[in-house]
Design an enzyme around this catalytic site. Structure first.
Site, PDB file in Angstrom:
ATOM      1  N   ARG A 191     -31.333   4.178   7.054  1.00 39.94           N
ATOM      2  CA  ARG A 191     -30.486   3.723   8.160  1.00 39.94           C
ATOM      3  C   ARG A 191     -30.254   4.867   9.138  1.00 39.94           C
ATOM      4  NH1 ARG A 191     -25.352   2.310   6.268  1.00 39.94           N
ATOM      5  NH2 ARG A 191     -25.844   3.168   4.228  1.00 39.94           N
ATOM      6  N   HIS A 216     -22.849   0.773  -2.899  1.00 42.52           N
ATOM      7  CA  HIS A 216     -23.774   1.178  -1.840  1.00 42.52           C
ATOM      8  C   HIS A 216     -24.374  -0.080  -1.228  1.00 42.52           C
ATOM      9  CE1 HIS A 216     -26.923   3.164   0.362  1.00 42.52           C
ATOM     10  NE2 HIS A 216     -26.500   4.349  -0.043  1.00 42.52           N
TER      11      HIS A 216
END
Ligand code: FAD
Length: 449
Positions: free
Chosen positions: A274, A251
Protein backbone atom coordinates in the site's frame (compact mmCIF):
# COMPACT_ATOMS: atom_id res chain seq x y z
CA UNK A 1 30.15 -23.61 40.75
CA UNK A 2 27.56 -22.31 38.32
CA UNK A 3 28.79 -19.22 36.49
CA UNK A 4 26.13 -16.51 36.82
CA UNK A 5 24.67 -15.78 33.44
CA UNK A 6 21.60 -14.20 31.98
CA UNK A 7 18.96 -16.48 30.60
CA UNK A 8 17.29 -15.08 27.51
CA UNK A 9 13.99 -16.78 26.75
CA UNK A 10 13.18 -16.55 23.05
CA UNK A 11 15.44 -16.19 20.03
CA UNK A 12 13.53 -13.67 17.93
CA UNK A 13 14.89 -10.19 17.34
CA UNK A 14 14.31 -9.06 20.94
CA UNK A 15 16.13 -12.04 22.43
CA UNK A 16 18.94 -11.81 19.90
CA UNK A 17 19.38 -8.08 20.54
CA UNK A 18 19.48 -8.69 24.29
CA UNK A 19 21.97 -11.56 23.88
CA UNK A 20 24.37 -9.52 21.73
CA UNK A 21 24.14 -6.59 24.13
CA UNK A 22 25.08 -8.83 27.05
CA UNK A 23 28.00 -10.28 25.08
CA UNK A 24 29.19 -6.79 24.12
CA UNK A 25 29.39 -6.18 27.87
CA UNK A 26 31.36 -9.42 28.33
CA UNK A 27 28.55 -11.17 30.18
CA UNK A 28 27.48 -14.78 29.72
CA UNK A 29 24.23 -15.76 28.02
CA UNK A 30 22.07 -18.85 27.85
CA UNK A 31 19.57 -18.46 25.00
CA UNK A 32 16.61 -20.85 25.05
CA UNK A 33 14.05 -21.21 22.29
CA UNK A 34 11.19 -23.69 22.21
CA UNK A 35 11.32 -24.06 18.43
CA UNK A 36 13.91 -26.03 16.49
CA UNK A 37 15.12 -22.84 14.81
CA UNK A 38 15.59 -19.29 16.04
CA UNK A 39 13.94 -16.25 14.52
CA UNK A 40 10.29 -16.29 15.67
CA UNK A 41 8.03 -13.86 13.85
CA UNK A 42 10.96 -11.51 13.45
CA UNK A 43 12.22 -13.31 10.35
CA UNK A 44 8.86 -12.77 8.65
CA UNK A 45 8.75 -8.99 8.93
CA UNK A 46 8.28 -7.56 5.50
CA UNK A 47 7.86 -3.80 5.72
CA UNK A 48 10.82 -2.63 7.76
CA UNK A 49 12.03 -0.96 10.92
CA UNK A 50 11.48 2.63 11.97
CA UNK A 51 14.13 5.15 12.82
CA UNK A 52 14.03 8.93 13.12
CA UNK A 53 17.11 10.99 12.32
CA UNK A 54 19.06 8.17 10.71
CA UNK A 55 22.00 8.19 8.35
CA UNK A 56 19.82 6.67 5.60
CA UNK A 57 17.21 9.41 5.99
CA UNK A 58 19.91 12.09 5.81
CA UNK A 59 21.29 10.51 2.64
CA UNK A 60 17.79 10.71 1.12
CA UNK A 61 17.26 14.27 2.42
CA UNK A 62 14.35 13.20 4.63
CA UNK A 63 13.94 15.54 7.59
CA UNK A 64 12.85 13.71 10.70
CA UNK A 65 13.30 13.89 14.46
CA UNK A 66 12.58 11.68 17.47
CA UNK A 67 10.05 14.34 18.51
CA UNK A 68 8.11 13.97 15.23
CA UNK A 69 8.23 10.20 15.62
CA UNK A 70 6.96 10.58 19.20
CA UNK A 71 4.06 12.73 18.01
CA UNK A 72 3.01 10.17 15.36
CA UNK A 73 3.34 7.28 17.83
CA UNK A 74 1.38 9.13 20.51
CA UNK A 75 -1.42 9.96 18.06
CA UNK A 76 -1.62 6.32 17.07
CA UNK A 77 -1.47 5.10 20.70
CA UNK A 78 -4.38 7.33 21.66
CA UNK A 79 -4.90 9.55 24.72
CA UNK A 80 -6.28 6.85 27.02
CA UNK A 81 -3.51 4.26 26.75
CA UNK A 82 -0.45 6.35 26.01
CA UNK A 83 2.64 5.61 28.16
CA UNK A 84 4.95 8.56 27.43
CA UNK A 85 8.09 7.11 29.03
CA UNK A 86 7.93 3.98 26.87
CA UNK A 87 7.30 5.96 23.67
CA UNK A 88 10.20 8.25 24.54
CA UNK A 89 12.47 5.23 25.00
CA UNK A 90 11.34 3.82 21.64
CA UNK A 91 11.71 6.99 19.63
CA UNK A 92 14.86 8.51 21.13
CA UNK A 93 16.74 5.21 20.75
CA UNK A 94 15.51 4.56 17.21
CA UNK A 95 18.36 6.11 15.22
CA UNK A 96 21.01 4.43 17.39
CA UNK A 97 19.17 1.09 17.00
CA UNK A 98 19.33 1.40 13.20
CA UNK A 99 23.00 2.42 13.38
CA UNK A 100 23.76 -0.58 15.65
CA UNK A 101 22.18 -2.97 13.14
CA UNK A 102 23.96 -1.37 10.20
CA UNK A 103 27.38 -0.98 11.82
CA UNK A 104 27.66 -4.05 14.04
CA UNK A 105 25.87 -6.56 11.81
CA UNK A 106 26.35 -4.98 8.40
CA UNK A 107 22.62 -4.95 7.65
CA UNK A 108 21.56 -2.88 4.65
CA UNK A 109 18.75 -0.53 5.73
CA UNK A 110 19.16 2.06 3.02
CA UNK A 111 15.63 2.00 1.53
CA UNK A 112 13.24 4.26 3.44
CA UNK A 113 9.50 4.52 2.85
CA UNK A 114 6.53 6.29 4.34
CA UNK A 115 3.94 3.93 5.74
CA UNK A 116 0.47 4.43 7.23
CA UNK A 117 0.24 6.79 10.21
CA UNK A 118 3.75 8.25 9.74
CA UNK A 119 4.07 11.88 8.72
CA UNK A 120 7.43 11.25 7.04
CA UNK A 121 9.31 8.36 5.44
CA UNK A 122 11.04 6.53 8.33
CA UNK A 123 10.55 2.79 7.77
CA UNK A 124 13.90 1.30 6.79
CA UNK A 125 14.44 -1.85 4.80
CA UNK A 126 17.05 -3.62 2.75
CA UNK A 127 17.12 -3.71 -1.03
CA UNK A 128 15.99 -7.34 -1.18
CA UNK A 129 12.66 -6.41 0.40
CA UNK A 130 12.81 -8.94 3.24
CA UNK A 131 13.95 -6.77 6.15
CA UNK A 132 12.90 -9.13 8.95
CA UNK A 133 15.06 -11.85 7.48
CA UNK A 134 17.94 -9.49 6.63
CA UNK A 135 18.12 -8.13 10.17
CA UNK A 136 17.31 -11.22 12.21
CA UNK A 137 19.44 -13.65 10.22
CA UNK A 138 22.46 -11.34 10.58
CA UNK A 139 22.09 -11.38 14.38
CA UNK A 140 21.44 -15.15 14.39
CA UNK A 141 24.46 -15.84 12.25
CA UNK A 142 26.79 -13.81 14.43
CA UNK A 143 25.45 -15.34 17.64
CA UNK A 144 25.75 -18.86 16.27
CA UNK A 145 29.35 -18.14 15.26
CA UNK A 146 30.13 -16.76 18.70
CA UNK A 147 28.54 -19.81 20.32
CA UNK A 148 30.81 -22.14 18.36
CA UNK A 149 34.03 -20.43 19.48
CA UNK A 150 36.19 -21.99 22.20
CA UNK A 151 35.44 -20.63 25.68
CA UNK A 152 32.37 -18.97 24.29
CA UNK A 153 30.21 -16.85 26.57
CA UNK A 154 27.01 -17.84 24.85
CA UNK A 155 25.15 -21.13 24.76
CA UNK A 156 22.14 -21.58 22.50
CA UNK A 157 19.68 -24.38 23.20
CA UNK A 158 16.87 -24.91 20.69
CA UNK A 159 13.75 -27.02 21.22
CA UNK A 160 13.96 -25.90 24.86
CA UNK A 161 10.61 -24.73 26.18
CA UNK A 162 10.70 -22.62 29.33
CA UNK A 163 8.00 -23.87 31.68
CA UNK A 164 8.51 -21.84 34.82
CA UNK A 165 10.33 -18.88 36.36
CA UNK A 166 12.27 -19.78 39.52
CA UNK A 167 11.74 -17.37 42.37
CA UNK A 168 13.39 -16.74 45.72
CA UNK A 169 12.29 -14.09 48.19
CA UNK A 170 10.37 -12.17 45.55
CA UNK A 171 13.25 -12.15 43.02
CA UNK A 172 13.45 -14.17 39.81
CA UNK A 173 16.57 -16.35 39.99
CA UNK A 174 16.27 -18.56 36.92
CA UNK A 175 14.04 -20.80 34.84
CA UNK A 176 12.97 -24.36 34.49
CA UNK A 177 12.90 -25.63 30.91
CA UNK A 178 12.05 -28.83 29.11
CA UNK A 179 14.43 -30.15 26.47
CA UNK A 180 14.82 -33.63 25.04
CA UNK A 181 12.28 -35.04 27.49
CA UNK A 182 14.09 -33.73 30.60
CA UNK A 183 13.24 -30.80 32.82
CA UNK A 184 16.31 -28.72 33.64
CA UNK A 185 16.87 -25.75 35.98
CA UNK A 186 19.12 -22.84 34.97
CA UNK A 187 20.04 -19.96 37.26
CA UNK A 188 20.60 -16.29 36.53
CA UNK A 189 18.81 -13.09 35.63
CA UNK A 190 16.01 -13.66 33.13
CA UNK A 191 14.98 -11.70 30.04
CA UNK A 192 11.62 -12.72 28.60
CA UNK A 193 11.56 -12.28 24.82
CA UNK A 194 8.92 -14.83 23.91
CA UNK A 195 6.89 -12.74 21.46
CA UNK A 196 3.22 -12.59 22.13
CA UNK A 197 -0.23 -14.09 21.68
CA UNK A 198 -1.53 -13.47 18.14
CA UNK A 199 -1.67 -17.24 17.52
CA UNK A 200 -3.14 -18.11 20.92
CA UNK A 201 -6.39 -19.56 19.59
CA UNK A 202 -6.92 -22.06 22.43
CA UNK A 203 -10.31 -21.93 24.13
CA UNK A 204 -8.70 -20.88 27.44
CA UNK A 205 -6.13 -18.57 25.84
CA UNK A 206 -5.54 -14.84 26.06
CA UNK A 207 -7.46 -14.01 22.87
CA UNK A 208 -10.39 -16.13 24.05
CA UNK A 209 -10.45 -14.21 27.35
CA UNK A 210 -9.98 -10.72 25.98
CA UNK A 211 -11.08 -10.68 22.32
CA UNK A 212 -13.18 -13.80 21.70
CA UNK A 213 -14.62 -12.40 18.47
CA UNK A 214 -11.14 -12.58 16.91
CA UNK A 215 -10.92 -16.37 17.25
CA UNK A 216 -12.79 -16.60 13.96
CA UNK A 217 -10.07 -14.72 12.05
CA UNK A 218 -6.82 -16.14 10.71
CA UNK A 219 -3.37 -14.97 11.84
CA UNK A 220 -0.08 -13.99 10.23
CA UNK A 221 1.90 -15.30 13.21
CA UNK A 222 3.89 -18.48 13.70
CA UNK A 223 2.40 -21.06 16.07
CA UNK A 224 4.91 -20.15 18.79
CA UNK A 225 3.04 -16.90 19.47
CA UNK A 226 0.94 -18.23 22.33
CA UNK A 227 1.70 -15.70 25.07
CA UNK A 228 4.11 -17.93 27.03
CA UNK A 229 6.02 -15.02 28.58
CA UNK A 230 2.83 -13.59 29.98
CA UNK A 231 1.82 -16.90 31.49
CA UNK A 232 5.28 -17.42 33.01
CA UNK A 233 5.31 -14.01 34.69
CA UNK A 234 1.68 -14.27 35.79
CA UNK A 235 2.45 -17.58 37.52
CA UNK A 236 4.97 -15.99 39.91
CA UNK A 237 3.87 -16.04 43.57
CA UNK A 238 3.67 -12.22 43.34
CA UNK A 239 2.59 -11.95 39.69
CA UNK A 240 3.72 -9.41 37.15
CA UNK A 241 1.35 -6.71 36.00
CA UNK A 242 -0.11 -6.79 32.51
CA UNK A 243 -1.72 -4.08 30.42
CA UNK A 244 -3.89 -3.56 27.33
CA UNK A 245 -4.52 -7.28 26.69
CA UNK A 246 -7.64 -6.44 24.69
CA UNK A 247 -5.61 -4.30 22.27
CA UNK A 248 -5.01 -6.55 19.32
CA UNK A 249 -3.91 -5.33 15.92
CA UNK A 250 -5.84 -6.78 13.08
CA UNK A 251 -3.86 -6.22 9.89
CA UNK A 252 -6.04 -5.28 6.95
CA UNK A 253 -4.18 -7.26 4.34
CA UNK A 254 -3.84 -11.01 4.81
CA UNK A 255 -3.75 -12.89 1.50
CA UNK A 256 -6.68 -15.16 0.79
CA UNK A 257 -5.00 -18.11 -0.92
CA UNK A 258 -7.35 -19.18 -3.75
CA UNK A 259 -6.11 -22.77 -3.21
CA UNK A 260 -7.00 -22.70 0.52
CA UNK A 261 -9.22 -19.74 1.36
CA UNK A 262 -10.03 -20.98 4.90
CA UNK A 263 -6.38 -21.50 6.02
CA UNK A 264 -5.90 -20.32 9.64
CA UNK A 265 -2.37 -19.03 8.99
CA UNK A 266 -2.24 -16.56 6.17
CA UNK A 267 0.62 -14.82 4.40
CA UNK A 268 0.77 -11.12 5.09
CA UNK A 269 0.44 -8.75 2.17
CA UNK A 270 3.15 -6.33 3.28
CA UNK A 271 2.24 -2.80 4.28
CA UNK A 272 4.84 -1.74 1.72
CA UNK A 273 2.41 -2.73 -1.05
CA UNK A 274 0.00 0.00 0.00
CA UNK A 275 2.95 2.29 0.74
CA UNK A 276 4.10 1.85 -2.86
CA UNK A 277 0.71 2.95 -4.20
CA UNK A 278 -1.42 -0.21 -4.13
CA UNK A 279 -5.17 0.43 -4.31
CA UNK A 280 -7.96 -1.28 -2.39
CA UNK A 281 -11.07 -1.98 -4.44
CA UNK A 282 -14.41 -3.44 -3.44
CA UNK A 283 -16.19 -6.08 -5.52
CA UNK A 284 -17.56 -3.37 -7.79
CA UNK A 285 -14.11 -1.93 -8.42
CA UNK A 286 -14.55 1.20 -6.29
CA UNK A 287 -12.01 2.55 -3.80
CA UNK A 288 -13.42 2.99 -0.29
CA UNK A 289 -10.56 4.22 1.92
CA UNK A 290 -7.32 6.17 1.66
CA UNK A 291 -4.94 3.22 1.37
CA UNK A 292 -2.12 4.74 3.47
CA UNK A 293 -4.38 5.35 6.45
CA UNK A 294 -3.49 3.63 9.75
CA UNK A 295 -4.14 -0.12 9.92
CA UNK A 296 -7.10 0.20 12.29
CA UNK A 297 -8.76 2.70 9.95
CA UNK A 298 -8.22 0.54 6.84
CA UNK A 299 -9.35 -2.61 8.69
CA UNK A 300 -12.56 -0.94 9.86
CA UNK A 301 -13.31 0.23 6.32
CA UNK A 302 -12.68 -3.27 4.91
CA UNK A 303 -14.85 -4.90 7.57
CA UNK A 304 -17.63 -2.48 6.68
CA UNK A 305 -17.29 -3.33 2.98
CA UNK A 306 -17.28 -7.08 3.71
CA UNK A 307 -20.17 -6.70 6.19
CA UNK A 308 -22.25 -4.91 3.57
CA UNK A 309 -21.68 -7.73 1.10
CA UNK A 310 -19.41 -5.61 -1.09
CA UNK A 311 -16.48 -8.03 -0.77
CA UNK A 312 -14.13 -9.54 -1.59
CA UNK A 313 -11.65 -6.73 -1.30
CA UNK A 314 -8.86 -6.68 -3.86
CA UNK A 315 -5.41 -5.14 -3.59
CA UNK A 316 -4.37 -3.81 -7.00
CA UNK A 317 -0.92 -2.60 -7.98
CA UNK A 318 -0.22 -0.77 -11.18
CA UNK A 319 3.07 -0.92 -13.01
CA UNK A 320 4.93 1.71 -10.99
CA UNK A 321 3.75 0.37 -7.61
CA UNK A 322 4.61 -3.22 -8.58
CA UNK A 323 8.08 -2.14 -9.74
CA UNK A 324 8.77 -0.51 -6.36
CA UNK A 325 8.02 -3.75 -4.51
CA UNK A 326 9.05 -6.11 -7.27
CA UNK A 327 10.64 -8.79 -5.09
CA UNK A 328 7.48 -8.94 -2.96
CA UNK A 329 5.24 -9.26 -6.04
CA UNK A 330 7.44 -11.92 -7.65
CA UNK A 331 7.30 -13.93 -4.42
CA UNK A 332 3.52 -13.59 -4.02
CA UNK A 333 2.92 -14.51 -7.67
CA UNK A 334 5.17 -17.58 -7.25
CA UNK A 335 3.06 -18.63 -4.23
CA UNK A 336 -0.18 -18.25 -6.21
CA UNK A 337 -1.36 -15.47 -3.89
CA UNK A 338 -1.21 -12.71 -6.47
CA UNK A 339 -2.19 -12.67 -10.10
CA UNK A 340 -0.75 -10.64 -12.93
CA UNK A 341 -3.08 -9.20 -15.60
CA UNK A 342 -1.86 -7.70 -18.86
CA UNK A 343 -4.18 -4.69 -18.51
CA UNK A 344 -7.43 -3.43 -17.00
CA UNK A 345 -9.52 -5.19 -19.63
CA UNK A 346 -8.08 -8.59 -18.70
CA UNK A 347 -8.63 -7.82 -15.02
CA UNK A 348 -12.24 -6.78 -15.67
CA UNK A 349 -12.95 -9.87 -17.71
CA UNK A 350 -11.56 -12.27 -15.09
CA UNK A 351 -13.12 -10.65 -12.02
CA UNK A 352 -16.45 -9.57 -13.46
CA UNK A 353 -15.79 -5.98 -12.39
CA UNK A 354 -17.18 -3.69 -15.05
CA UNK A 355 -14.59 -2.05 -17.24
CA UNK A 356 -16.59 1.20 -17.08
CA UNK A 357 -16.25 1.20 -13.29
CA UNK A 358 -12.50 0.79 -13.57
CA UNK A 359 -12.49 3.60 -16.11
CA UNK A 360 -14.56 5.96 -13.99
CA UNK A 361 -13.49 5.00 -10.44
CA UNK A 362 -9.86 4.09 -10.83
CA UNK A 363 -8.27 5.36 -14.01
CA UNK A 364 -9.68 8.87 -13.75
CA UNK A 365 -8.99 9.34 -10.02
CA UNK A 366 -5.48 7.84 -9.80
CA UNK A 367 -2.34 7.74 -11.90
CA UNK A 368 -3.24 4.22 -13.10
CA UNK A 369 -3.80 3.74 -16.82
CA UNK A 370 -6.02 1.19 -18.57
CA UNK A 371 -3.15 -0.29 -20.54
CA UNK A 372 -0.61 -1.03 -17.83
CA UNK A 373 -0.20 -4.51 -16.27
CA UNK A 374 -1.89 -5.03 -12.90
CA UNK A 375 -0.90 -7.23 -9.95
CA UNK A 376 -4.01 -8.25 -8.02
CA UNK A 377 -4.76 -10.24 -4.84
CA UNK A 378 -7.83 -10.92 -2.71
CA UNK A 379 -7.18 -9.84 0.87
CA UNK A 380 -8.91 -9.98 4.24
CA UNK A 381 -8.17 -8.71 7.77
CA UNK A 382 -6.02 -11.04 9.96
CA UNK A 383 -4.83 -11.06 13.59
CA UNK A 384 -1.31 -9.70 13.34
CA UNK A 385 0.12 -8.16 16.48
CA UNK A 386 -0.80 -7.89 20.14
CA UNK A 387 -0.23 -4.48 21.72
CA UNK A 388 -0.94 -5.73 25.23
CA UNK A 389 1.62 -7.48 27.36
CA UNK A 390 3.74 -7.35 30.47
CA UNK A 391 3.89 -4.05 32.31
CA UNK A 392 7.44 -2.74 32.14
CA UNK A 393 9.24 0.50 32.89
CA UNK A 394 11.48 2.35 30.42
CA UNK A 395 14.40 0.22 31.67
CA UNK A 396 12.59 -2.94 30.45
CA UNK A 397 12.14 -4.18 34.04
CA UNK A 398 8.97 -6.18 34.56
CA UNK A 399 6.71 -4.57 37.14
CA UNK A 400 4.86 -6.32 39.93
CA UNK A 401 1.09 -6.20 39.70
CA UNK A 402 0.64 -5.49 43.39
CA UNK A 403 3.31 -2.85 43.96
CA UNK A 404 4.02 -1.49 40.47
CA UNK A 405 7.74 -1.76 41.29
CA UNK A 406 10.31 -3.81 39.34
CA UNK A 407 10.55 -7.54 40.03
CA UNK A 408 14.23 -8.17 40.81
CA UNK A 409 16.00 -10.35 38.26
CA UNK A 410 13.35 -10.05 35.53
CA UNK A 411 13.36 -8.03 32.31
CA UNK A 412 11.26 -8.28 29.15
CA UNK A 413 11.58 -7.06 25.58
CA UNK A 414 9.86 -7.23 22.22
CA UNK A 415 6.24 -8.04 21.56
CA UNK A 416 5.79 -9.63 25.00
CA UNK A 417 5.84 -6.19 26.64
CA UNK A 418 2.75 -4.01 26.68
CA UNK A 419 2.10 -0.30 26.65
CA UNK A 420 4.55 0.88 23.97
CA UNK A 421 1.91 1.27 21.26
CA UNK A 422 -1.31 1.93 23.17
CA UNK A 423 -4.35 1.12 21.03
CA UNK A 424 -2.49 0.80 17.71
CA UNK A 425 1.09 -0.02 16.67
CA UNK A 426 2.54 1.87 13.75
CA UNK A 427 4.06 -0.20 10.96
CA UNK A 428 7.79 -0.72 11.54
CA UNK A 429 7.64 -0.05 15.28
CA UNK A 430 7.68 -3.65 16.43
CA UNK A 431 11.07 -4.63 15.04
CA UNK A 432 12.22 -1.37 16.56
CA UNK A 433 10.65 -2.26 19.92
CA UNK A 434 12.47 -5.61 19.79
CA UNK A 435 15.86 -3.99 19.17
CA UNK A 436 15.47 -0.99 21.49
CA UNK A 437 14.02 -2.85 24.47
CA UNK A 438 16.19 -5.92 23.80
CA UNK A 439 19.26 -3.72 24.10
CA UNK A 440 17.90 -1.93 27.18
CA UNK A 441 17.05 -5.27 28.84
CA UNK A 442 20.52 -6.62 27.99
CA UNK A 443 22.16 -3.56 29.50
CA UNK A 444 20.01 -3.84 32.62
CA UNK A 445 20.63 -7.52 33.12
CA UNK A 446 24.37 -6.99 32.50
CA UNK A 447 24.46 -4.42 35.27
CA UNK A 448 22.91 -6.85 37.69
CA UNK A 449 24.96 -9.92 36.90
C1 FAD B 1 4.19 -11.63 8.74
C2 FAD B 1 4.66 -10.57 9.69
C3 FAD B 1 5.20 -9.39 9.20
C4 FAD B 1 5.64 -8.39 10.08
N1 FAD B 1 6.20 -7.26 9.57
C5 FAD B 1 6.72 -6.34 10.43
C6 FAD B 1 7.44 -5.21 9.93
O1 FAD B 1 7.67 -5.08 8.73
N2 FAD B 1 7.91 -4.31 10.83
C7 FAD B 1 7.73 -4.44 12.19
O2 FAD B 1 8.18 -3.60 12.93
N3 FAD B 1 7.07 -5.52 12.68
C8 FAD B 1 6.57 -6.47 11.84
N4 FAD B 1 5.93 -7.56 12.34
C9 FAD B 1 5.86 -7.74 13.79
C10 FAD B 1 7.21 -8.21 14.29
O3 FAD B 1 7.79 -9.10 13.36
C11 FAD B 1 7.12 -8.91 15.64
O4 FAD B 1 6.28 -8.23 16.52
C12 FAD B 1 8.52 -8.99 16.27
O5 FAD B 1 9.39 -9.63 15.36
C13 FAD B 1 8.49 -9.73 17.58
O6 FAD B 1 9.81 -9.99 17.96
P1 FAD B 1 10.08 -10.78 19.32
O7 FAD B 1 11.53 -11.03 19.38
O8 FAD B 1 9.42 -10.09 20.44
O9 FAD B 1 9.27 -12.16 19.11
P2 FAD B 1 9.46 -13.32 18.03
O10 FAD B 1 10.29 -12.90 16.90
O11 FAD B 1 8.11 -13.86 17.74
O12 FAD B 1 10.31 -14.41 18.82
C14 FAD B 1 9.83 -15.05 19.99
C15 FAD B 1 10.62 -16.33 20.20
O13 FAD B 1 10.33 -16.83 21.51
C16 FAD B 1 10.26 -18.24 21.45
N5 FAD B 1 9.44 -18.72 22.58
C17 FAD B 1 8.14 -18.46 22.83
N6 FAD B 1 7.75 -19.07 23.97
C18 FAD B 1 8.83 -19.72 24.45
C19 FAD B 1 9.07 -20.56 25.60
N7 FAD B 1 8.10 -20.87 26.47
N8 FAD B 1 10.31 -21.07 25.78
C20 FAD B 1 11.31 -20.82 24.90
N9 FAD B 1 11.14 -20.04 23.80
C21 FAD B 1 9.93 -19.50 23.59
C22 FAD B 1 9.62 -18.50 20.09
O14 FAD B 1 9.85 -19.82 19.65
C23 FAD B 1 10.26 -17.42 19.22
O15 FAD B 1 11.42 -17.89 18.55
C24 FAD B 1 5.48 -8.57 11.48
C25 FAD B 1 4.94 -9.75 11.98
C26 FAD B 1 4.53 -10.75 11.09
C27 FAD B 1 3.95 -12.01 11.66
Amino acid sequence: MTVPRTIVVGGGLAGLSASHTLLERRKSVLLLDKKSSLGGNSVKASSGINGAGTEAQRALKIEDTPEAFYTDTAASAGPKLIQPTLITALTTNSASAIAWLADTFDVDLSVVSRLGGHTVARTHRDKSGAPGWAITSALMKKLTTLASEPESHVEIIKSARVLKLLEEGGAVVGVEYEAGGSVVAAHGNVILATGSYAADFSSRGILASHRPELLALSTTNGDHATGDGLRLALALPAPAGVCDLDQVQVHPTGFVDPANPAAKTKFLAAEALRGAGGLLLDAQGARFVREVERRDVVTAAMQMVEGEGRGPVRLVLGERAAAEVKSHCDFYVSKGLMQRYADAAAFAEDTGISFDTILSKVATTTSYTLTEPLHVAIITPVVHYTMGGLSVDASARVLSEASGTPIAGLWAAGEVIGGVHGRNRLAGSSLLEAVVFGRIAGEGAAGEV
